[in-house]
Motif scaffolding. Structure first.
Motif, PDB file in Angstrom:
ATOM      1  N   LEU A 191     118.665  49.420  33.873  1.00  0.00           N
ATOM      2  CA  LEU A 191     118.425  49.210  35.300  1.00  0.00           C
ATOM      3  C   LEU A 191     117.197  48.341  35.541  1.00  0.00           C
ATOM      4  O   LEU A 191     117.181  47.508  36.440  1.00  0.00           O
ATOM      5  CB  LEU A 191     118.253  50.560  36.000  1.00  0.00           C
ATOM      6  N   LEU A 192     116.182  48.568  34.724  1.00  0.00           N
ATOM      7  CA  LEU A 192     114.949  47.789  34.880  1.00  0.00           C
ATOM      8  C   LEU A 192     115.219  46.302  34.646  1.00  0.00           C
ATOM      9  O   LEU A 192     114.810  45.458  35.429  1.00  0.00           O
ATOM     10  CB  LEU A 192     113.875  48.286  33.907  1.00  0.00           C
ATOM     11  N   LEU A 193     115.926  46.006  33.569  1.00  0.00           N
ATOM     12  CA  LEU A 193     116.206  44.604  33.241  1.00  0.00           C
ATOM     13  C   LEU A 193     117.031  43.957  34.353  1.00  0.00           C
ATOM     14  O   LEU A 193     116.775  42.840  34.777  1.00  0.00           O
ATOM     15  CB  LEU A 193     116.939  44.520  31.895  1.00  0.00           C
ATOM     16  N   GLU A 194     118.002  44.749  34.859  1.00  0.00           N
ATOM     17  CA  GLU A 194     118.874  44.242  35.909  1.00  0.00           C
ATOM     18  C   GLU A 194     118.064  43.860  37.154  1.00  0.00           C
ATOM     19  O   GLU A 194     118.375  42.894  37.834  1.00  0.00           O
ATOM     20  CB  GLU A 194     119.912  45.305  36.247  1.00  0.00           C
ATOM     21  N   ASN A 195     117.006  44.631  37.445  1.00  0.00           N
ATOM     22  CA  ASN A 195     116.243  44.392  38.660  1.00  0.00           C
ATOM     23  C   ASN A 195     114.952  43.611  38.432  1.00  0.00           C
ATOM     24  O   ASN A 195     114.160  43.441  39.356  1.00  0.00           O
ATOM     25  CB  ASN A 195     115.931  45.714  39.344  1.00  0.00           C
ATOM     26  N   SER A 196     114.730  43.189  37.205  1.00  0.00           N
ATOM     27  CA  SER A 196     113.532  42.392  36.937  1.00  0.00           C
ATOM     28  C   SER A 196     113.730  40.979  37.480  1.00  0.00           C
ATOM     29  O   SER A 196     114.823  40.616  37.908  1.00  0.00           O
ATOM     30  CB  SER A 196     113.279  42.315  35.428  1.00  0.00           C
ATOM     31  N   TYR A 197     112.657  40.185  37.458  1.00  0.00           N
ATOM     32  CA  TYR A 197     112.777  38.794  37.888  1.00  0.00           C
ATOM     33  C   TYR A 197     113.812  38.067  37.039  1.00  0.00           C
ATOM     34  O   TYR A 197     114.584  37.256  37.538  1.00  0.00           O
ATOM     35  CB  TYR A 197     111.424  38.086  37.785  1.00  0.00           C
ATOM     36  N   ALA A 198     113.838  38.381  35.742  1.00  0.00           N
ATOM     37  CA  ALA A 198     114.815  37.745  34.862  1.00  0.00           C
ATOM     38  C   ALA A 198     116.228  38.101  35.313  1.00  0.00           C
ATOM     39  O   ALA A 198     117.114  37.245  35.348  1.00  0.00           O
ATOM     40  CB  ALA A 198     114.598  38.174  33.413  1.00  0.00           C
ATOM     41  N   GLY A 199     116.436  39.370  35.672  1.00  0.00           N
ATOM     42  CA  GLY A 199     117.734  39.817  36.160  1.00  0.00           C
ATOM     43  C   GLY A 199     118.123  39.093  37.431  1.00  0.00           C
ATOM     44  O   GLY A 199     119.269  38.650  37.596  1.00  0.00           O
ATOM     45  N   GLN A 200     117.142  38.950  38.315  1.00  0.00           N
ATOM     46  CA  GLN A 200     117.417  38.250  39.576  1.00  0.00           C
ATOM     47  C   GLN A 200     117.754  36.786  39.320  1.00  0.00           C
ATOM     48  O   GLN A 200     118.627  36.211  39.970  1.00  0.00           O
ATOM     49  CB  GLN A 200     116.210  38.377  40.504  1.00  0.00           C
ATOM     50  N   MET A 201     117.030  36.227  38.360  1.00  0.00           N
ATOM     51  CA  MET A 201     117.328  34.835  38.022  1.00  0.00           C
ATOM     52  C   MET A 201     118.722  34.725  37.418  1.00  0.00           C
ATOM     53  O   MET A 201     119.444  33.760  37.678  1.00  0.00           O
ATOM     54  CB  MET A 201     116.279  34.282  37.052  1.00  0.00           C
ATOM     55  N   GLY A 202     119.104  35.714  36.619  1.00  0.00           N
ATOM     56  CA  GLY A 202     120.448  35.736  36.043  1.00  0.00           C
ATOM     57  C   GLY A 202     121.494  35.709  37.140  1.00  0.00           C
ATOM     58  O   GLY A 202     122.481  34.966  37.072  1.00  0.00           O
ATOM     59  N   LYS A 203     121.254  36.521  38.176  1.00  0.00           N
ATOM     60  CA  LYS A 203     122.207  36.555  39.292  1.00  0.00           C
ATOM     61  C   LYS A 203     122.178  35.240  40.059  1.00  0.00           C
ATOM     62  O   LYS A 203     123.196  34.754  40.530  1.00  0.00           O
ATOM     63  CB  LYS A 203     121.868  37.714  40.223  1.00  0.00           C
ATOM     64  N   PHE A 204     120.956  34.684  40.157  1.00  0.00           N
ATOM     65  CA  PHE A 204     120.795  33.434  40.902  1.00  0.00           C
ATOM     66  C   PHE A 204     121.575  32.288  40.246  1.00  0.00           C
ATOM     67  O   PHE A 204     122.176  31.467  40.935  1.00  0.00           O
ATOM     68  CB  PHE A 204     119.302  33.088  40.982  1.00  0.00           C
ATOM     69  N   ILE A 205     121.546  32.248  38.910  1.00  0.00           N
ATOM     70  CA  ILE A 205     122.227  31.124  38.236  1.00  0.00           C
ATOM     71  C   ILE A 205     123.715  31.397  38.013  1.00  0.00           C
ATOM     72  O   ILE A 205     124.431  30.534  37.505  1.00  0.00           O
ATOM     73  CB  ILE A 205     121.566  30.752  36.882  1.00  0.00           C
ATOM     74  N   GLU A 206     124.199  32.590  38.408  1.00  0.00           N
ATOM     75  CA  GLU A 206     125.594  32.920  38.143  1.00  0.00           C
ATOM     76  C   GLU A 206     126.577  31.858  38.641  1.00  0.00           C
ATOM     77  O   GLU A 206     127.502  31.492  37.900  1.00  0.00           O
ATOM     78  CB  GLU A 206     125.949  34.293  38.711  1.00  0.00           C
ATOM     79  N   PRO A 207     126.408  31.335  39.884  1.00  0.00           N
ATOM     80  CA  PRO A 207     127.360  30.307  40.339  1.00  0.00           C
ATOM     81  C   PRO A 207     127.436  29.107  39.399  1.00  0.00           C
ATOM     82  O   PRO A 207     128.497  28.513  39.226  1.00  0.00           O
ATOM     83  CB  PRO A 207     126.805  29.884  41.709  1.00  0.00           C
ATOM     84  N   VAL A 208     126.304  28.774  38.773  1.00  0.00           N
ATOM     85  CA  VAL A 208     126.275  27.606  37.894  1.00  0.00           C
ATOM     86  C   VAL A 208     127.023  27.881  36.592  1.00  0.00           C
ATOM     87  O   VAL A 208     127.688  26.999  36.041  1.00  0.00           O
ATOM     88  CB  VAL A 208     124.812  27.201  37.583  1.00  0.00           C
TER      89      VAL A 208
END
Lengths: 670, 75
Positions: A535-552
């Motif tokens: 859960l921590l990784l999912e909600n970390s900045y890295a996790g957010q960035m992962g979600k952010f780049i998902e469309p790409v």
């Protein structure tokens, strides 16, 4: 008494032809008291060393600079330019110039010696490897040589047993020569000749460089005739060419039509295997050591932000740097043996025509092959390629060769893919075949990019292959150890800084997050199928960035979870496996099978179709094969090319290649 | 006009002059290929290029097109 207590600093520059044994002499004098760095503005290694020399009257602190080898003060390459500028510049760190000359080849090596003597600066001429000259039947009259050169001459043997003390003494007594070896009258057409030969030589760095080119050959020929005259008096029984029998016989074997390639292949295999297997043991120690340090620190220190930074940011970052030491040391021990023995010149000789169509050099082969172990030491190893363009292309394509850090990623994904399609037989190992395919694709891509780069990169200097084929010699252990030691140190200091900073940034991104992250961090109870780490990784900045780049990355078949792994992999590719373990809550990250099972069980939330199907696996495999996901490599490319320009270009073309191939294969198979 | 390229394996000649490329000429002279020196083809790489020559007391390797820059004295 007071005279003995004062220490007199003395700066000394060593200059000489390549293969004159200059660096060996430098190592013998200074040993571990060496510093390495770069000359300002160029990617040429600068070696300086120190030693204390005491006479009954005085005490001296020598600082010796080992200048890059050159045949002439008319510089033809960046490293030769450094040597010329260093001896031309009165203020440069050299009170005394020591000219190291190969005693068995005076006719050629005295050309450089007479040029340096014409600068009228305090100098000493060393006739190095005098024992080898004597073995070839050459006897040299030291008195006549000293008289005609106008400076003190010191004989030193190839094991540095004789002549060392004499050299130290000669250095403190050094005078400038009163003899001129150039055609003063012919030089007088240049106004700068009023400032002596140094004035003429400086023209090569100015606007009159092309005028000097026409003077250059006549100057060299004038020197040649002067040298021939001196040697006719000072040399007895001049050497006959046919005396070098041992080298000739070895060459028959090592440059043989097909045996030559076979032996080279065998040596390559040996080097590659050794780097792979020998480095495994010390790398295991380093990994365990880092782990033990981390455990020790987190137990001893109070929990908190600073401890977290120290343990997971700094210590693991340093661990990620230190882990490269065994491979760098091993590769440079091998490169040292190949260079010092004279075999490297033969490798270039037999490989030149094979590599040339790709804009590469015969010497590119060894770095490219060792790239299978690791790109970092291999890129440092491209220094043996003297042509800048050929060296640059070698550096650019090196990270496309599948390195050992990709292996854990390949292994995991291939096992996921093959267990889904268990159609292999005893005679056909599907896993092994896919692995082989991946390595082959790396090589093919590397050669293709080399071919394209050759067309695109504008030629900055003409590619000449005029190269000395030195006699075979037994490498000296001390030289090899010092080379490995210096290369490790250069890596730790120069690349280490960059790697450590990026590690800390990545640590911050994956261990910090917005409000939700802090909320989870304070919770203690979690449902059975999710863990706190997940859960921590999912909600970390890295996790957010992962979600952010998902469309790409969606067109490649990747979801945001893979996105996180791609981001953390930037530190090093093998981090992929650990990140996957955390994301999919596999408790035992050491055991790949657990992660594999978790990954294979992963289903799309809506359609319930397995996420990791063949298309996604291939897409990921190709992405990891071609993408630049290694900050250590980028740090080393920056150091070796001297600018961020090539790092960015390399990052962009590798990203394009990775994205393009992953996209194509996914769209084709999905 | 005879150049270094025209020599067969084991044959020797005497350097007389250079052609085509001033930079290469200077480099070759700087490495010991002085006019008047004897030059001998010692070996060829397995694929025919480069070649290795004995000159000025040591061995030098160079490509075919570089060898073509070295003009030899005609007997």
């Amino acid at each position: 008494m007071s005279a003995t207590t004062a220490i007199h600093p003395l700066n000394i520059a060593f200059i000489g032809n390549p293969n004159s044994g200059k660096s060996t002499l430098f190592n013998a004098l200074t040993g571990l008291h060496q510093k390495t760095g770069n000359y300002a503005g160029v990617t040429v290694d600068k070696y300086t060393g120190s030693l204390v020399y005491a006479t009954p009257q005085k005490q001296y602190a020598f600082t010796i600079t080992d200048l890059p080898g050159t045949y002439s003060l008319y510089a033809k390459a960046p490293d030769e330019e450094v040597s010329t500028k260093m001896v031309l510049n009165q203020n440069a760190l050299s009170d005394v110039i020591v000219i190291v000359v190969d005693a068995s080849n005076l006719k050629r090596s005295l050309v450089l010696a007479t040029q340096v003597l014409d600068l009228k600066r305090p100098s000493v001429v060393v006739l190095n490897m005098i024992d080898e000259a004597q073995k070839q039947g050459i006897s040299i009259d030291k008195k006549i040589l000293e008289q005609d050169l106008g400076v003190e001459v010191v004989f030193i043997d190839s094991r540095q047993k004789i002549g060392i003390d004499e050299l130290k003494q000669a250095i403190v007594q050094a005078k400038s020569s009163t003899v001129s070896f150039y055609d003063v009258k012919a030089a007088s057409r240049f106004e700068e000749a009023q400032k002596g030969f140094a004035g003429v030589l400086r023209l090569q760095f100015g606007t009159q460089a092309s005028a000097l080119k026409h003077y250059e050959s006549s100057d060299l020929m004038y020197r040649h005739s002067v040298i021939n005259y001196i040697l006719s008096k000072a040399l007895k029984n001049p050497a006959q060419l046919r005396l070098k029998l041992f080298s000739e016989r070895l060459d028959k074997l090592l440059t043989h039509q097909w045996l030559g390639y076979l032996i080279f292949l065998a040596i390559l295999t040996l080097i590659f295997q050794s780097i792979f297997s020998l480095s495994e043991i010390p790398m295991g120690w380093i990994e365990n050591g880092v782990l033990a340090t981390q455990n020790f620190l987190s137990e001893q220190l109070p929990p908190g932000e600073l401890t977290n930074l120290l343990v997971n940011g700094i210590v693991s970052g340093i661990g990620g740097i230190v882990i490269f030491i065994p491979q760098i040391a091993l590769l440079f021990l091998f490169i040292g043996v190949l260079e010092d023995s004279g075999y490297m010149a033969r490798v270039s000789f037999i490989m030149d025509k094979v590599m040339r169509p790709f804009g590469l050099n015969g010497k590119s082969v060894i770095p490219l092959m060792s790239g299978v172990a690791c790109a970092v030491p291999s890129i440092m190893g491209t220094r043996t390629i003297s042509n800048f363009k050929e060296r640059l292309i070698t550096i650019l394509i090196l990270p496309l060769i599948s390195c050992s850090a990709r292996l854990p990623v390949y292994t995991l994904l291939v096992s996921v893919m093959v267990s889904e399609n268990p159609n292999g037989s005893v005679f056909f190992n599907a896993k092994g075949f896919i692995l082989l395919l991946l390595y082959l694709m790396g090589f093919v891509a590397a050669l293709l990019v080399a071919f394209i780069s050759k067309k695109l990169i504008r030629q900055t200097s003409k590619s000449y292959f005029v190269m000395e084929m030195p006699l075979y010699r037994l490498p000296q252990l001390k030289n090899l150890m010092l080379l490995a030691y210096n290369k490790v140190r250069i890596f730790l200091i120069d690349a280490g800084k960059i790697i450590l900073s990026i590690s800390i940034v990545l640590w911050y991104l994956s261990s910090h997050g917005s409000a939700k992250f802090d909320e989870i961090n304070t919770q203690n109870e979690f449902s059975a199928n999710t863990s706190k780490a997940q859960l921590l990784l999912e909600n970390s900045y890295a996790g957010q960035m992962g979600k952010f780049i998902e469309p790409v990355i969606k067109p490649l078949g990747f979801d945001w979870k893979i996105g996180i792994a791609l981001l953390t992999s930037f530190a090093a590719r093998e981090v992929f496996v650990g990140t996957m373990a955390t994301i999919y809550n596999a408790n035992d990250s050491e055991n790949t099978d657990t992660i594999r099972d978790k990954i294979m069980a992963e289903r799309d939330a809506i359609t319930q179709v397995p996420i990791y199907n063949t298309a996604v696996c291939w897409s990921l495999l190709l992405f990891y094969a071609f993408a630049m996901q290694c900050m250590s490599t980028m740090a080393v490319v920056k150091r070796e090319t001297g600018s961020w320009k090539w790092v960015i270009i390399q990052f962009l073309f590798m990203s394009a290649l990775a994205y393009g191939s992953a996209f194509s294969v996914y769209q084709l198979l999905a | 006009m005879k150049t270094l390229v025209d020599l067969k394996l084991g044959e020797e000649g005497v350097i007389s002059a250079f052609q085509h490329d001033t930079d290469l000429k200077n480099k070759l002279i700087g490495m010991g290929c002085f006019p008047g020196e004897t030059i001998r083809i010692n070996k060829r790489a397995p694929l025919g290029c480069p070649i290795a020559v004995d000159v000025a007391g040591y061995q030098l390797s160079l490509r075919q097109e570089e060898a073509d820059c070295i003009i030899l004295q005609s007997e």
